[in-house]
Scaffold this active site. Structure first.
Site, PDB file in Angstrom:
ATOM      1  N   GLU A 119     -40.049  -3.085  27.397  1.00  0.00           N
ATOM      2  CA  GLU A 119     -39.744  -1.667  27.245  1.00  0.00           C
ATOM      3  C   GLU A 119     -40.818  -0.733  27.839  1.00  0.00           C
ATOM      4  OE1 GLU A 119     -38.848  -0.959  23.116  1.00  0.00           O
ATOM      5  OE2 GLU A 119     -37.139  -2.300  23.120  1.00  0.00           O
ATOM      6  N   ASN A 152     -32.667  -4.503  25.882  1.00  0.00           N
ATOM      7  CA  ASN A 152     -32.769  -4.268  24.437  1.00  0.00           C
ATOM      8  C   ASN A 152     -31.818  -3.134  24.086  1.00  0.00           C
ATOM      9  OD1 ASN A 152     -34.760  -6.171  24.472  1.00  0.00           O
ATOM     10  ND2 ASN A 152     -36.449  -4.772  24.044  1.00  0.00           N
ATOM     11  N   TYR A 182     -29.721  -0.963  21.020  1.00  0.00           N
ATOM     12  CA  TYR A 182     -29.556  -0.633  19.605  1.00  0.00           C
ATOM     13  C   TYR A 182     -28.439   0.376  19.365  1.00  0.00           C
ATOM     14  CZ  TYR A 182     -33.745  -3.284  18.825  1.00  0.00           C
ATOM     15  OH  TYR A 182     -34.632  -4.325  18.762  1.00  0.00           O
ATOM     16  N   HIS A 214     -46.093  -6.819  24.948  1.00  0.00           N
ATOM     17  CA  HIS A 214     -45.258  -6.090  23.983  1.00  0.00           C
ATOM     18  C   HIS A 214     -46.176  -5.065  23.306  1.00  0.00           C
ATOM     19  CE1 HIS A 214     -41.328  -6.395  21.543  1.00  0.00           C
ATOM     20  NE2 HIS A 214     -41.975  -5.345  21.052  1.00  0.00           N
ATOM     21  N   GLU A 216     -33.012  -8.022  22.728  1.00  0.00           N
ATOM     22  CA  GLU A 216     -33.164  -7.494  21.362  1.00  0.00           C
ATOM     23  C   GLU A 216     -31.878  -6.795  20.977  1.00  0.00           C
ATOM     24  OE1 GLU A 216     -36.431  -4.852  20.550  1.00  0.00           O
ATOM     25  OE2 GLU A 216     -37.842  -6.128  21.638  1.00  0.00           O
TER      26      GLU A 216
HETATM   27  O1  IFM Z   1     -39.346  -3.193  16.714  1.00  0.00           O
HETATM   28  C1  IFM Z   1     -38.972  -2.717  17.966  1.00  0.00           C
HETATM   29  C2  IFM Z   1     -39.443  -3.664  19.056  1.00  0.00           C
HETATM   30  O2  IFM Z   1     -40.804  -3.892  18.986  1.00  0.00           O
HETATM   31  C3  IFM Z   1     -39.121  -3.082  20.407  1.00  0.00           C
HETATM   32  N1  IFM Z   1     -37.720  -2.705  20.487  1.00  0.00           N
HETATM   33  C4  IFM Z   1     -37.174  -1.925  19.421  1.00  0.00           C
HETATM   34  C5  IFM Z   1     -37.482  -2.559  18.086  1.00  0.00           C
HETATM   35  C6  IFM Z   1     -36.872  -1.727  16.949  1.00  0.00           C
HETATM   36  O3  IFM Z   1     -37.369  -0.434  16.970  1.00  0.00           O
END
Ligand code: IFM
Length: 457
Positions: free
Chosen positions: A178, A304, A306, A133, A359
């Site tokens: 990522e 992940n 968002y 990570h 995530e």
């Molecule tokens: O905090 C980050 C994480 O480390 C990786 N994915 C996105 C998150 C929010 O920006």
């Protein structure tokens, strides 16, 4: 399911959709929470170095202390178990366990993760481990980092070392978190560590990340590792700002750069032709056998999610002026149906193994009042996105689990400590942890899921 009223029990309306073995979790990463940057033999990572560059981090902070998770491990494990989650997704700091990225391993660092993993198991929480990570040992960056093909071999050794030590206890191992972020934000725009600005290097880095993923999966399988193996990608649906041919063409390209550049090699064994030709001379050097290695079958794909991206050829679409939606403190539009769209597309267009949302969560401005944080915005965000996962499952998508980002407020990379994603508030002066309303809601939601599962049997 989106009942946000604290005083009422959460109805387990999705108990019939989420199977009993669906994995509910919370996620963090090592650099963002551990602190103890040079304790017990840990070596520096590229993020330790990057944080020292003037202007790199919004609040000029660093990860030296972070959430002091290294020192507060037992209490934090109790807190995780108290939420009633099935799983905890965490990452290992490579330079904590192998300070130079090669050569000697660091026993105190390994012992920390042993305590973490054993502590989770003792509390009935499944360990989901991520190898990378983002905190590459600085010593490897000093010899070229991910742009150097030798780092692929170092990563495979690291994966083998972790699997040999903990493999029997782990439910899941993610190779990289990522890769797009590491490659493009770290090496093209330079806003993340190691802060380089060279697209050709960035694309070679992306290739080496994918290659090291495939070779590590092969090596772990050959070594008899029982944990489920996969990779985690940051993905977003791309929507054209208008119906104009220019916006649509640009959207296809941006989708290719973010999604197809990673998902096609993993599941089709090749880079997408349109993006390859757009990259031209910047395209990476690919050796014989690389693409076959990258396409080594995996047990799960982590997503992940968002927000979506809206693309205009002129770059004129701005979320503040153009969206009617709520926007998080990161400036990201709240767009839960994009998660359904993305999961359904992966399911339909690729032969994907079970998908996990590894995530999902929101940064919002929090106020602590009388020991409480009434984060209805974050609670709503999480509830809406869980509903979006359920909608994808109704369309036939095989989902393995969902994990909230993040367990607790932490170091948000170039934003420092200014952005808070946690469902647990962290007071960085006292290190006091306070469960926000979203954490209480998640705990009640999971309890309702469990009782729904029990009564359904
Ligand atoms: O905090 C980050 C994480 O480390 C990786 N994915 C996105 C998150 C929010 O920006």
């Amino acid at each position: 399911m989106t009942d946000l009223n604290d005083s009422k029990p959460v109805e387990p309306q999705n108990a019939d959709i989420f199977p009993a073995d669906f994995v509910w979790g919370v996620a963090t990463s090592a650099f963002q929470i551990e602190g103890a940057a040079s304790a017990d033999g840990k070596g520096p990572s590229i993020w330790d170095t990057f944080c020292r560059q003037a202007g790199a981090i919004a609040d000029a902070s660093h990860g030296d202390i972070a959430c002091e998770h290294y020192q507060r491990l037992d209490a934090d494990l109790d807190m995780i178990a108290g939420l009633g989650v099935d799983a905890y997704r965490f990452s290992v700091s490579w330079p904590r366990v192998r300070p130079s990225g090669s050569g000697a391993w660091n026993e105190p660092g390994l012992a920390f993760y042993e305590r973490l993993i054993d502590g989770l198991i003792a509390r009935g929480v499944k360990p989901y481990l991520t190898l990378n990570h983002w905190d590459l040992p600085q010593a490897l960056q000093d010899v070229g980092g991910w742009a150097n093909r030798a780092t692929v071999d170092r990563f495979v050794e690291y994966a083998q070392g972790i699997a040999a030590r903990f493999g029997d206890k782990l439910v899941s191992i993610t190779t990289h978190n990522e890769p797009w972020v590491i490659a493009m934000l770290g090496h093209e725009s330079g806003i993340f560590a190691p802060g380089l600005k060279d697209r050709k290097i960035a694309l070679q880095v992306a290739h080496h990340l994918l290659l090291s993923h495939g070779l590590a999966v092969r090596a772990l399988r050959a070594g008899g590792c029982k944990a489920k193996l996969g990779i985690v990608l940051n993905l977003a649906p791309m929507h054209p700002a208008t119906d104009s041919p220019a916006d649509r063409t640009r959207t296809t390209l941006e989708d290719g750069r973010l999604l197809r550049w990673y998902v096609d090699p993993l599941f089709k064994g090749r880079y997408p032709d349109d993006v390859l030709s757009d990259y031209g001379h910047d395209a990476p050097l690919v050796l014989d056998g690389d693409m076959e290695a990258i396409a080594t079958p995996i047990d799960f794909l982590g997503v992940n999610y968002y927000s979506r991206s809206v693309v205009s050829a002129s770059g004129s679409w701005d979320v503040k002026t153009n969206s009617t939606r709520e926007v998080t403190d990161m400036g990201w539009e709240v767009y839960p149906e994009g998660l359904t769209e993305l999961l359904v597309r992966l399911h339909r267009d690729y032969r994907v193994p079970p998908l996990f949302v590894t995530e999902n969560g929101g940064a919002f401005k929090d106020i602590v009042e009388n020991g409480q944080v009434h984060d209805a915005d974050r609670t709503r965000y999480i509830a809406q996105h869980i509903a979006a996962v359920a909608a994808a499952m109704r369309e036939g998508v095989r989902m393995g689990g969902y994990m909230v980002w993040s367990l607790m407020d932490n170091f948000e990379w170039a934003s420092g400590y200014e952005k808070r994603f946690g469902i647990v508030h962290v007071d960085y002066t006292t290190q006091q942890r306070t469960l926000k309303d979203s954490a209480h809601w998640y705990r009640r939601f999971l309890a309702a899921q469990t009782s729904g599962r029990t009564s359904a049997r």
